[in-house]
Write a protein that holds these residues in place. Structure first.
Motif, mmCIF file in Angstrom:
data_model
loop_
_atom_site.group_PDB
_atom_site.id
_atom_site.type_symbol
_atom_site.label_atom_id
_atom_site.label_comp_id
_atom_site.label_asym_id
_atom_site.label_seq_id
_atom_site.Cartn_x
_atom_site.Cartn_y
_atom_site.Cartn_z
ATOM 1 N N LEU A 260 -7.747 8.455 -5.633
ATOM 2 C CA LEU A 260 -7.053 8.432 -6.927
ATOM 3 C C LEU A 260 -7.986 7.905 -8.013
ATOM 4 N N LYS A 261 -7.701 8.287 -9.254
ATOM 5 C CA LYS A 261 -8.479 7.798 -10.383
ATOM 6 C C LYS A 261 -8.063 6.356 -10.673
ATOM 7 N N ILE A 262 -9.039 5.437 -10.596
ATOM 8 C CA ILE A 262 -8.780 4.016 -10.807
ATOM 9 C C ILE A 262 -9.432 3.595 -12.125
ATOM 10 N N TYR A 263 -8.613 3.056 -13.012
ATOM 11 C CA TYR A 263 -9.093 2.616 -14.322
ATOM 12 C C TYR A 263 -9.022 1.093 -14.431
ATOM 13 N N SER A 264 -9.976 0.521 -15.142
ATOM 14 C CA SER A 264 -9.789 -0.847 -15.621
ATOM 15 C C SER A 264 -8.910 -0.768 -16.874
ATOM 16 N N TYR A 265 -8.405 -1.901 -17.290
ATOM 17 C CA TYR A 265 -7.570 -1.959 -18.497
ATOM 18 C C TYR A 265 -8.283 -1.354 -19.719
ATOM 19 N N PRO A 266 -9.511 -1.805 -20.050
ATOM 20 C CA PRO A 266 -10.189 -1.228 -21.220
ATOM 21 C C PRO A 266 -10.560 0.243 -21.042
ATOM 22 N N GLU A 267 -10.883 0.631 -19.825
ATOM 23 C CA GLU A 267 -11.245 2.021 -19.556
ATOM 24 C C GLU A 267 -10.061 2.941 -19.842
ATOM 25 N N PHE A 268 -8.858 2.485 -19.469
ATOM 26 C CA PHE A 268 -7.670 3.300 -19.716
ATOM 27 C C PHE A 268 -7.344 3.344 -21.208
ATOM 28 N N LEU A 269 -7.553 2.229 -21.907
ATOM 29 C CA LEU A 269 -7.327 2.223 -23.354
ATOM 30 C C LEU A 269 -8.258 3.207 -24.054
ATOM 31 N N TYR A 270 -9.509 3.257 -23.608
ATOM 32 C CA TYR A 270 -10.430 4.241 -24.195
ATOM 33 C C TYR A 270 -9.943 5.657 -23.920
ATOM 34 N N PRO B 39 0.811 -1.227 0.000
ATOM 35 C CA PRO B 39 0.000 0.000 0.000
ATOM 36 C C PRO B 39 0.840 1.271 0.000
ATOM 37 N N GLU B 40 2.066 1.191 0.554
ATOM 38 C CA GLU B 40 2.922 2.380 0.601
ATOM 39 C C GLU B 40 3.357 2.840 -0.791
ATOM 40 N N LYS B 41 3.209 1.962 -1.793
ATOM 41 C CA LYS B 41 3.523 2.367 -3.173
ATOM 42 C C LYS B 41 2.469 3.341 -3.717
ATOM 43 N N ILE B 42 1.300 3.333 -3.111
ATOM 44 C CA ILE B 42 0.195 4.164 -3.601
ATOM 45 C C ILE B 42 0.288 5.533 -2.934
ATOM 46 N N THR B 43 0.712 6.515 -3.714
ATOM 47 C CA THR B 43 0.943 7.864 -3.190
ATOM 48 C C THR B 43 0.077 8.889 -3.929
ATOM 49 N N PRO B 44 -0.151 10.058 -3.318
ATOM 50 C CA PRO B 44 -1.072 11.050 -3.901
ATOM 51 C C PRO B 44 -0.658 11.581 -5.267
ATOM 52 N N ASP B 45 0.620 11.440 -5.643
ATOM 53 C CA ASP B 45 1.074 11.996 -6.921
ATOM 54 C C ASP B 45 0.830 11.061 -8.101
ATOM 55 N N ILE B 46 0.197 9.911 -7.872
ATOM 56 C CA ILE B 46 -0.121 8.993 -8.979
ATOM 57 C C ILE B 46 -1.320 9.531 -9.746
ATOM 58 N N ASP B 47 -1.164 9.651 -11.068
ATOM 59 C CA ASP B 47 -2.242 10.180 -11.908
ATOM 60 C C ASP B 47 -3.282 9.131 -12.274
ATOM 61 N N ALA B 48 -2.845 7.885 -12.397
ATOM 62 C CA ALA B 48 -3.772 6.825 -12.788
ATOM 63 C C ALA B 48 -3.345 5.494 -12.184
ATOM 64 N N VAL B 49 -4.293 4.818 -11.530
ATOM 65 C CA VAL B 49 -4.095 3.453 -11.055
ATOM 66 C C VAL B 49 -4.849 2.545 -12.021
ATOM 67 N N ILE B 50 -4.143 1.539 -12.584
ATOM 68 C CA ILE B 50 -4.757 0.625 -13.552
ATOM 69 C C ILE B 50 -4.885 -0.735 -12.882
ATOM 70 N N LEU B 51 -6.117 -1.210 -12.780
ATOM 71 C CA LEU B 51 -6.438 -2.395 -11.995
ATOM 72 C C LEU B 51 -6.668 -3.595 -12.898
ATOM 73 N N GLY B 52 -5.896 -4.670 -12.671
ATOM 74 C CA GLY B 52 -6.023 -5.883 -13.469
ATOM 75 C C GLY B 52 -6.974 -6.890 -12.859
ATOM 76 N N MET B 53 -7.449 -7.837 -13.679
ATOM 77 C CA MET B 53 -8.406 -8.840 -13.221
ATOM 78 C C MET B 53 -7.807 -9.804 -12.218
ATOM 79 N N HIS B 54 -6.495 -9.942 -12.213
ATOM 80 C CA HIS B 54 -5.849 -10.875 -11.280
ATOM 81 C C HIS B 54 -5.969 -10.394 -9.824
ATOM 82 N N ALA B 55 -6.139 -9.095 -9.642
ATOM 83 C CA ALA B 55 -6.294 -8.558 -8.283
ATOM 84 C C ALA B 55 -7.694 -8.870 -7.752
ATOM 85 N N HIS B 56 -7.845 -8.808 -6.429
ATOM 86 C CA HIS B 56 -9.153 -9.041 -5.813
ATOM 87 C C HIS B 56 -9.722 -7.731 -5.279
#
Length: 445
Positions: A87-97, A56-73
């Motif tokens: 933070l703005k959280i994108y799915s893979y296809p959402e970020f591609l769009y 969790p310490e990798k997740i900091t306020p200066d991240i512009d986009a978090v991209i969430l994969g299906m392997h995560a729960h």
């Protein structure tokens, strides 16, 4: 722009991470396990996590986009931290769009054939040095990465998958792309662990057609009755372009596509590949590629990775591997193989190991799937059933559902391997169908 990938090691995710790194983005990521070739490719780009796990310490306020994969729960600690920070959280296809919303988006959809069609389109464009952004689900000859994103290209070609977008976004991936140009290759029930009825599955394609932008284009397979129904029921306005299997002949083991400009020799075989090729041709036409130029390029197309892909063996035996595991894909691959090698003894091996393929209620979809082969073998692991917490399946049930009494059925890898070792691979031709590896079977020797 700073991006962080939760589950960076996935086949699609690591390619997107590499594409963004190449674009100049600052890329970090985490995963609890990463396999090859993802590990080496991420390491080469300097974005392989230093250690496995979630931090969790990798997740900091200066991240512009978090991209969430299906392997995560859904309870992933990094995801929880990203939500906490807003933070703005994108799915893979959402970020591609998001990366392609100012481009003309070309989306290739369908239960089967979409990877091959996308690969054909990209092969033709690459042959004629027409640069486009893209995302495809297989490694292609002549391409370093399965994803390309630039600032300047006008088009983006996307393989449109109907599976779920992310653990917290249960929409089908292809519903997020909003295509200007689309193709639908076929509809055959798949992913029954998510789409529990055929109508629920078809509904995803109805929704997909509804996302085509006003005045857009849909190229569709008019030989598939379910596709035709979906197209006919659509209420939004778009131009409809049907396609069907073109004329072809097989001469001395070579496939020739019959066209207005003459017979075109091909490096692939199978009626389903010719059908895919016709869809690809019509999409390329929308992208400004003349038919003559399409045929010139497609002659050198050797297929997408693991799609009727020839395996080089030390004994020069003829063996092809195919990603086929869903019933419609198995039937198409077997039909292509037996048609191509009419004069040879044909061996077909199929591994069942997905949730859908091991579900007794779904097994009926495999009826006659292995017919036409001289020797047909089905392998599934009893241990895999236990791991998936599924009920045992008997070999007798497999033969009954496949409607093939002569089917050889193996449930232990060691028994399958022992049978494999009795076969002289220089005699006959072999088709190996699986999205797995037949319990560690080495196909090269």
């Amino acid at each position: 722009m700073r991006t962080h990938f939760i589950a960076i090691g996935g086949s699609a995710m690591h390619n997107l991470a590499i594409a963004l790194k190449d674009k100049g983005y600052q890329v970090t990521g985490s995963d609890d396990i990463i396999f090859e070739p993802s590990m080496s490719r991420l390491q080469q780009k300097g974005i392989l996590p230093e250690e496995m796990g979630w931090f969790p310490e990798k997740i900091t306020p200066d991240i512009d986009a978090v991209i969430l994969g299906m392997h995560a729960h859904q309870d992933n600690p990094e995801l929880a931290r990203a939500k906490e920070l807003g933070l703005k959280i994108y799915s893979y296809p959402e970020f591609l769009y998001e990366q392609s919303k100012d481009k003309t988006r070309v989306v290739i959809a369908g239960s089967h054939g979409k990877t091959t069609i996308t690969s054909m389109i990209l092969h033709v464009l690459n042959f004629h040095q027409k640069d486009v952004d893209f995302m495809v689900g297989a490694q292609l000859e002549g391409f370093d990465c399965m994803v390309k994103i630039t600032k300047d290209n006008d088009f983006m070609v996307l393989e449109g998958d109907e599976y779920l977008s992310s653990p917290i976004d249960l929409r089908s991936k292809f519903l997020l792309y909003q295509p200007n140009i689309a193709l639908m290759s076929g509809i055959a029930w798949d992913h029954i662990n998510v789409f529990t009825t055929f109508d629920d599955y078809i509904e995803q394609f109805r929704k997909f057609v509804a996302t085509i932008t006003p005045g857009g284009v849909l190229v569709y397979n008019e030989e598939d009755p379910e596709v035709v129904k979906v197209v006919d029921q659509a209420e939004n306005y778009f131009r409809k372009i049907p396609y069907h299997t073109p004329e072809y002949e097989i001469s001395n083991g070579k496939v020739f596509l019959k066209t207005e400009i003459g017979d075109i020799p091909l490096s692939v075989f199978g009626a389903h590949n010719l059908l895919n090729m016709e869809g690809a041709r019509l999409i390329c036409r929308q992208l400004g590629v003349m038919d003559e130029d399409f045929y010139e390029a497609i002659m050198s197309f050797k297929g997408a990775s693991k799609r009727l892909e020839k395996v080089e063996r030390s004994d020069n035996g003829i063996l092809y591997k195919d990603f086929a595991h869903a019933p419609s894909k198995v039937k198409a691959a077997v039909k292509a193989f037996t048609e191509q090698f009419k004069k040879e003894k044909t061996y077909g091996f199929l591994e069942l190991h997905t949730y859908s393929s091991l579900n007794p209620a779904f097994l009926e979809q495999y009826d006659h799937a292995m017919d036409g082969l001289d020797e047909a073998v089905v392998f599934y692991s009893e241990d895999a059933l236990k791991i998936k917490r599924m009920e045992p399946i008997s070999p007798e049930l497999i033969r009954e559902k496949f409607k093939n009494e002569s089917l050889k059925v193996f449930t232990r890898a060691e028994d399958l391997h022992a049978y494999w070792n009795t076969l002289d691979k220089t005699q006959g031709v072999y088709l190996m169908m699986s999205s797995g590896n037949f319990g560690g079977l080495d196909l090269t020797k």
